[in-house]
Design an enzyme around this catalytic site. Sequence first.
Site, PDB file in Angstrom:
ATOM      1  N   GLY A  92       0.804  -1.209   0.000  1.00  0.00           N
ATOM      2  CA  GLY A  92       0.000   0.000   0.000  1.00  0.00           C
ATOM      3  C   GLY A  92       0.840   1.264   0.000  1.00  0.00           C
ATOM      4  CB  SER A 122      -0.215   4.256  -4.596  1.00  0.00           C
ATOM      5  OG  SER A 122      -1.463   3.977  -3.989  1.00  0.00           O
ATOM      6  NE  ARG A 123      -4.953   6.266  -2.454  1.00  0.00           N
ATOM      7  CZ  ARG A 123      -6.233   6.293  -2.081  1.00  0.00           C
ATOM      8  NH1 ARG A 123      -6.951   7.385  -2.256  1.00  0.00           N
ATOM      9  NH2 ARG A 123      -6.795   5.235  -1.523  1.00  0.00           N
ATOM     10  CG  ASN A 142       0.804   1.722   4.823  1.00  0.00           C
ATOM     11  OD1 ASN A 142       0.539   2.414   5.801  1.00  0.00           O
ATOM     12  ND2 ASN A 142       0.409   2.063   3.592  1.00  0.00           N
ATOM     13  CB  SER A 145      -5.589   2.377  13.666  1.00  0.00           C
ATOM     14  OG  SER A 145      -6.446   3.421  14.088  1.00  0.00           O
ATOM     15  CE1 TYR A 152      -8.575   1.332   9.423  1.00  0.00           C
ATOM     16  CE2 TYR A 152      -8.928   2.298  11.591  1.00  0.00           C
ATOM     17  CZ  TYR A 152      -8.157   2.169  10.457  1.00  0.00           C
ATOM     18  OH  TYR A 152      -6.978   2.867  10.337  1.00  0.00           O
ATOM     19  CE  LYS A 200      -5.566  -0.421  10.065  1.00  0.00           C
ATOM     20  NZ  LYS A 200      -4.338  -0.514   9.240  1.00  0.00           N
ATOM     21  CB  ILE A 232      -2.283  10.379   9.902  1.00  0.00           C
ATOM     22  CG1 ILE A 232      -1.757   9.642  11.147  1.00  0.00           C
ATOM     23  CG2 ILE A 232      -1.128  10.836   9.019  1.00  0.00           C
ATOM     24  CD1 ILE A 232      -0.894  10.466  12.064  1.00  0.00           C
TER      25      ILE A 232
END
Length: 246
Positions: free
Chosen positions: A9, A11-12, A89, A141, A154, A158, A187
Amino acid sequence: MTNNVFITGGSRGIGAAAVLAFARAGYNVAFTYNSHPDAADAVRRQAEEINPGGLYLAIRADAGDPAQVRAAVARTEQELGSLQVLVCNAGIAQVKLFTDTTDEDWRRMMAVDLDGAFYACRAVLPGMIHRKYGRILLVSSMWGQTGGSCEVAYSAAKAGLIGLGKALAKEEGPSGITVNVIAPGVINTDMMAGFTDEDRAALAEETPVERLGEPDEIARTMVFLADEASGYITGQVLGVNGGLVI
């Protein structure tokens, strides 16, 4: 010797910042992306500008697909050489009432956020164990530590990463491999796109340092934990959250 890192992960957001931070630190970097090829190419080109002497691979792979993850790691080892560092990630998020969460929602969240880390660790560990050296970093997280209302799936995924990291650290420590978990707070990434300016201001006010975090602050933490000199740190959950969770 130039170290090689594989990042899922990349790319962003935090992942992109990690690619650039490791390039800046002199690593060769391979990273995966799934849905944003243009962004991935832009990150790769930025890494080349930062350190023209490095090697950089952007590999399309779904983190939740074991065959694609295995193939991405195999390609990386073939083109870059042995891997010293793995950063798990890749992740997705969803804000939804628990009673509205579908089976598909739950399965996809677990597949990307938790299963993906399992697949990546499983793919890189044989080489690390053989060489008696490795650094594995899992991006969890603060909600994995405390739970987040309307983010149950989520939070569960995590939290699973925290358990995975602690257990794997115990299992792989004798092989010279450290495993640590980074638990970011709020973030400033694309995941915040759905929040209003008022929401952002309220979150900043709730945070003791009175601001949101930046992706590069997480990335620099990764580079620190990946360093050979950090070999006595393992099985830890490092909260990078501005004091929001203490």
